[in-house]
Design an enzyme around this catalytic site. Sequence first.
Site, short mmCIF file in Angstrom:
data_model
loop_
_atom_site.label_atom_id
_atom_site.label_comp_id
_atom_site.label_asym_id
_atom_site.label_seq_id
_atom_site.Cartn_x
_atom_site.Cartn_y
_atom_site.Cartn_z
N LYS A 60 0.84 -1.20 0.00
CA LYS A 60 0.00 0.00 0.00
C LYS A 60 0.88 1.25 0.00
O LYS A 60 0.69 2.15 -0.79
CB LYS A 60 -0.91 -0.04 1.24
CG LYS A 60 -1.87 1.12 1.35
CD LYS A 60 -2.82 0.89 2.52
CE LYS A 60 -3.62 2.14 2.84
NZ LYS A 60 -4.54 1.94 3.95
N GLU A 83 10.47 -5.01 4.42
CA GLU A 83 10.50 -6.41 3.97
C GLU A 83 10.17 -6.50 2.48
O GLU A 83 10.87 -7.17 1.71
CB GLU A 83 9.47 -7.24 4.74
CG GLU A 83 9.77 -7.45 6.20
CD GLU A 83 9.17 -6.39 7.10
OE1 GLU A 83 8.95 -5.24 6.62
OE2 GLU A 83 8.91 -6.69 8.27
N GLY A 138 -5.00 -2.20 5.23
CA GLY A 138 -4.27 -3.36 4.73
C GLY A 138 -4.97 -4.68 5.00
O GLY A 138 -5.16 -5.51 4.11
N ARG A 139 -5.41 -4.87 6.24
CA ARG A 139 -6.02 -6.17 6.60
C ARG A 139 -7.45 -6.29 6.10
O ARG A 139 -8.08 -7.32 6.33
CB ARG A 139 -5.94 -6.36 8.11
CG ARG A 139 -6.56 -5.23 8.92
CD ARG A 139 -6.13 -5.32 10.37
NE ARG A 139 -6.61 -4.20 11.18
CZ ARG A 139 -6.01 -3.01 11.25
NH1 ARG A 139 -4.93 -2.76 10.53
NH2 ARG A 139 -6.49 -2.07 12.02
N GLU A 195 -4.92 -7.18 15.11
CA GLU A 195 -4.42 -5.86 14.72
C GLU A 195 -5.54 -4.83 14.83
O GLU A 195 -5.31 -3.67 15.15
CB GLU A 195 -3.87 -5.91 13.29
CG GLU A 195 -3.03 -4.69 12.94
CD GLU A 195 -2.26 -4.85 11.65
OE1 GLU A 195 -1.54 -5.86 11.50
OE2 GLU A 195 -2.37 -3.98 10.80
N HIS A 214 -5.39 -33.86 17.27
CA HIS A 214 -4.30 -34.75 17.68
C HIS A 214 -3.15 -33.96 18.28
O HIS A 214 -2.03 -34.45 18.36
CB HIS A 214 -3.83 -35.56 16.47
CG HIS A 214 -4.93 -36.41 15.92
ND1 HIS A 214 -5.11 -37.73 16.26
CD2 HIS A 214 -5.97 -36.09 15.10
CE1 HIS A 214 -6.18 -38.20 15.66
NE2 HIS A 214 -6.73 -37.22 14.96
N LYS A 261 7.96 -0.98 12.51
CA LYS A 261 8.53 -0.57 11.23
C LYS A 261 9.66 0.43 11.45
O LYS A 261 10.65 0.44 10.74
CB LYS A 261 7.44 0.04 10.34
CG LYS A 261 6.42 -0.97 9.81
CD LYS A 261 5.54 -0.37 8.73
CE LYS A 261 4.50 -1.35 8.22
NZ LYS A 261 3.69 -0.88 7.12
#
Length: 546
Positions: free
Chosen positions: A209, A215, A269-270, A355, A386, A507
């Site tokens: 964005k 990263e 973003g999310r 978030e 399990h 960040k």
Amino acid sequence: MSGTPALDELPAYAALREHAAALRGLTLADLFDADPARGGTLRAQAAGIYLDYAKQRVTPETVELLVRLAEEAGVPERIEAMFAGERINVSEDRAVLHVALRAPRGERIESDGEDVVPQVHEVLDRMAAFSERVRSGAWTGATGRPIRNVVNIGIGGSHLGPEMATLALASFTRRDMRLRFVSNVDGSDFAEKTQDLDPAETLFVIVSKTFTTLETLTNAGTARDWVVAALGEGAVARHFVAVSTNAERVGAFGIDTENMFGFWDWVGGRYSMDSAVGLSVMLAIGPEGFGELLGGFRAMDEHLRGAPLAENLPVLLGLLSVWNTTLLGLRTVAVLPYAAELSRFAAYLQQLEMESNGKHVMLDGTPVRWATGPVLWGEPGTNGQHAFYQLMHQGTEVVPAEFIGFTEPLHPLGRHHDLLMANMFAQAEALAFGRDEVALRAAGSDEAQVAHRVCLGDRPSSTILVDGTLTPAALGKLVALYEHRVLTEGVLWGIDSFDQWGVELGKVLAGTLADEIEGDGAPDLAHDSSTNELVRRYRAARGRTV
Ligand code: G6Q
């Protein structure tokens, strides 16, 4: 929004606290004994989704009070404020309009007086045209070969949704096209995901964005070097496209802005997987499939706006979450999809929930006086059975669970689906009612083991049963269901579900440390002694002066 009383000032909240105290000591078994038919009443259904919440620690009175709480907190008004483009993300002073991303052509949704729906469709049309060219082989790499591999580079909101959806919809994807996701700044991520790929057949979709994320820019730079080393500088334009709101930085990186797909600052973003951020999903399932996905989102949006609160699936889920987290003090929630394709669904929801609602202050910046967002985690069943279900059945921590299943399989193989669903129903039943000593003895259990084998039960859960199978439309409904649940919770808690200042902190911090780790000569470290020692030890291990 401003002027709305805080949660603990609402009359229904006081009533709920008393009510919670009155229910204390009553187990789920007691609640079923008192109201044996509750399985047929504590439920809701819409848009092909059935929600059973009879195994939550609630009675009809709880639901009535929770609905009253939603009214007093202004949930319906906030839903409308969102659709009206009001700046409900107060700390960033932004509108929150992910619902516009799936609005049909012709519908009007405004941000600052401007109808945003035409822009949304303009981008969707460009995405569709591009996807068709790639999928048909008309768009080729620099050497004229068709694209066989798509590598999405992005992180957080620019990664989790597309990856989750691509895995979830694997059966609807082009099987001759490989989709990969590189997110971590760890070089292993890029190296492993590209080690078997031919650059001449690989398209990178750089999703950011802001186009400033460390990263993503690091991975994008490595990807460009990888392409240039194999195919030369001139190949970049054929092998890179971008998804961003920042055309200037995309251009500066060297990607032709003709090949940039935009979105807007009113998409968090999310909350962006159905925007251009979903380009890799569209490349995988095609524009038609993506349209069906958007249709699913839309069906849930319409339900949210149209249904009364007591029958409103996302609102009910939000209310139950506030009930468990804030009033009953149950601070985690496990999401357990009984669909192998939903392997990344919990990870996706983890960001969406944690978030959005991991917040400690109210909209006006004053501290909250109640517990907010729960820790959300999970894995698909039956695998989790399990492993960590042990703690859910017999641990000292009560973990509310959310089971998600489908009435039809994607792959109708023998008894598989019936067994899968039998396990899901059995787990919810066992968590609720457990297994007591009497039953164990009656079944002839070894006396020395009886105490160890007892499962106390009274572990709450909801079950979401989706009509049909895991189609693009079903996935869209599920994601929107959770998006709106998060909104509902946030309104009740009185927090800003749409900012993420904690993520911003991370960040910024890494930048200083990267300079100190990489710099020539011993750095002048001014962190705490623990951080200083870690930096020195690492530098020494890498043969740098300390
Ligand atoms: C999402 C968050 C965060 C964000 C990433 C990537 O709501 O803000 O997860 O999506 O940090 O940001 P960019 O898309 O700007 O690279």
